[in-house]
Motif scaffolding. Structure first.
Motif, PDB file in Angstrom:
ATOM      1  N   HIS A 133       1.444  -0.932   0.183  1.00  0.00           N
ATOM      2  CA  HIS A 133       0.185   0.176  -0.062  1.00  0.00           C
ATOM      3  C   HIS A 133       0.104   1.385  -0.462  1.00  0.00           C
ATOM      4  N   GLN A 134       2.356   1.170   0.572  1.00  0.00           N
ATOM      5  CA  GLN A 134       3.205   2.269   0.929  1.00  0.00           C
ATOM      6  C   GLN A 134       3.658   2.862  -0.363  1.00  0.00           C
ATOM      7  N   THR A 155      -4.057  12.388   1.556  1.00  0.00           N
ATOM      8  CA  THR A 155      -5.378  11.839   2.952  1.00  0.00           C
ATOM      9  C   THR A 155      -5.998  10.690   2.129  1.00  0.00           C
ATOM     10  N   GLU A 156      -6.416  10.257   0.643  1.00  0.00           N
ATOM     11  CA  GLU A 156      -7.147   9.034   0.657  1.00  0.00           C
ATOM     12  C   GLU A 156      -5.809   7.965   1.465  1.00  0.00           C
ATOM     13  N   PHE A 157      -4.389   8.412   1.460  1.00  0.00           N
ATOM     14  CA  PHE A 157      -3.202   7.300   2.180  1.00  0.00           C
ATOM     15  C   PHE A 157      -3.888   7.508   4.264  1.00  0.00           C
ATOM     16  N   ALA A 177      -5.192   4.229   4.887  1.00  0.00           N
ATOM     17  CA  ALA A 177      -3.954   3.375   6.328  1.00  0.00           C
ATOM     18  C   ALA A 177      -4.589   3.537   7.790  1.00  0.00           C
ATOM     19  N   TYR A 178      -5.254   4.408   7.914  1.00  0.00           N
ATOM     20  CA  TYR A 178      -5.864   4.532   9.273  1.00  0.00           C
ATOM     21  C   TYR A 178      -6.797   3.162   9.565  1.00  0.00           C
ATOM     22  N   VAL A 192      -6.887  -0.294  11.780  1.00  0.00           N
ATOM     23  CA  VAL A 192      -7.681  -0.575  12.948  1.00  0.00           C
ATOM     24  C   VAL A 192      -8.429  -1.564  13.244  1.00  0.00           C
ATOM     25  N   ALA A 193      -8.846  -2.317  11.353  1.00  0.00           N
ATOM     26  CA  ALA A 193      -9.170  -3.050  11.173  1.00  0.00           C
ATOM     27  C   ALA A 193      -8.148  -4.615  11.447  1.00  0.00           C
ATOM     28  N   GLN A 194      -6.819  -4.067  11.353  1.00  0.00           N
ATOM     29  CA  GLN A 194      -5.970  -5.225  12.290  1.00  0.00           C
ATOM     30  C   GLN A 194      -5.417  -5.227  13.142  1.00  0.00           C
TER      31      GLN A 194
END
Length: 141
Positions: free
Chosen positions: A51-52, A73-75, A79-80, A84-86
């Motif tokens: 993703h990065q 902003t999208e990244f 990423a946040y 949080v899901a992880q």
């Protein structure tokens, strides 16, 4: 008296074996849970890196300040959300692992309580019998 000691040693041996077996089951569950957490963390790290890298490519292709800000902003948002899901997923694995690992140990605790109660009852009965015998002997004299 000798038979009581033999039974006591047999009971202790049985309890110790069951406790060891349950402890090994608990350890196996913990090991499996830690392996699952390690695999999930490895997968997440790989996804985050990809993703990065994708983000960096998009950032280098942006031609305007507005586009750069949009990409950033999208990244940040994705990423946040991924983090949080992880974190939620890892937390659930930890909780499930702890519950499963405790289950065999709960059996050990129940067994120890039951054994303690049975031993206490036997001791009380023997003490009462000894007291009755002493009382009878005192009355006879």
């Amino acid at each position: 008296m000798r038979i009581d000691l033999m039974n006591m040693y047999d009971d202790a041996s049985k309890i110790t074996k069951e406790a060891m077996d349950n402890s090994m089951k608990s350890f196996a569950v913990m090991t499996k849970g830690m392996q699952q957490i390690a695999a999930e963390t490895q997968d997440y790290t790989k996804r985050a890196y990809e993703h990065q890298a994708s983000y960096f490519e998009r950032l280098m292709q942006s031609k305007s300040f507005d586009k750069t800000l949009e990409v950033q902003t999208e990244f940040a948002k994705s990423a946040y959300q991924d983090w949080v899901a992880q974190a939620t997923k890892i937390g659930e694995i930890y909780a499930d692992t702890a519950k499963e690992a405790y289950r065999p140990l709960e059996s050990n605790a129940s067994m120890a309580v039951a054994t303690g109660e049975a031993t206490a009852e036997k001791t009380v009965r023997k003490a009462e019998a000894a007291a009755d015998k002493a009382t009878s002997a005192a009355k006879a004299n």
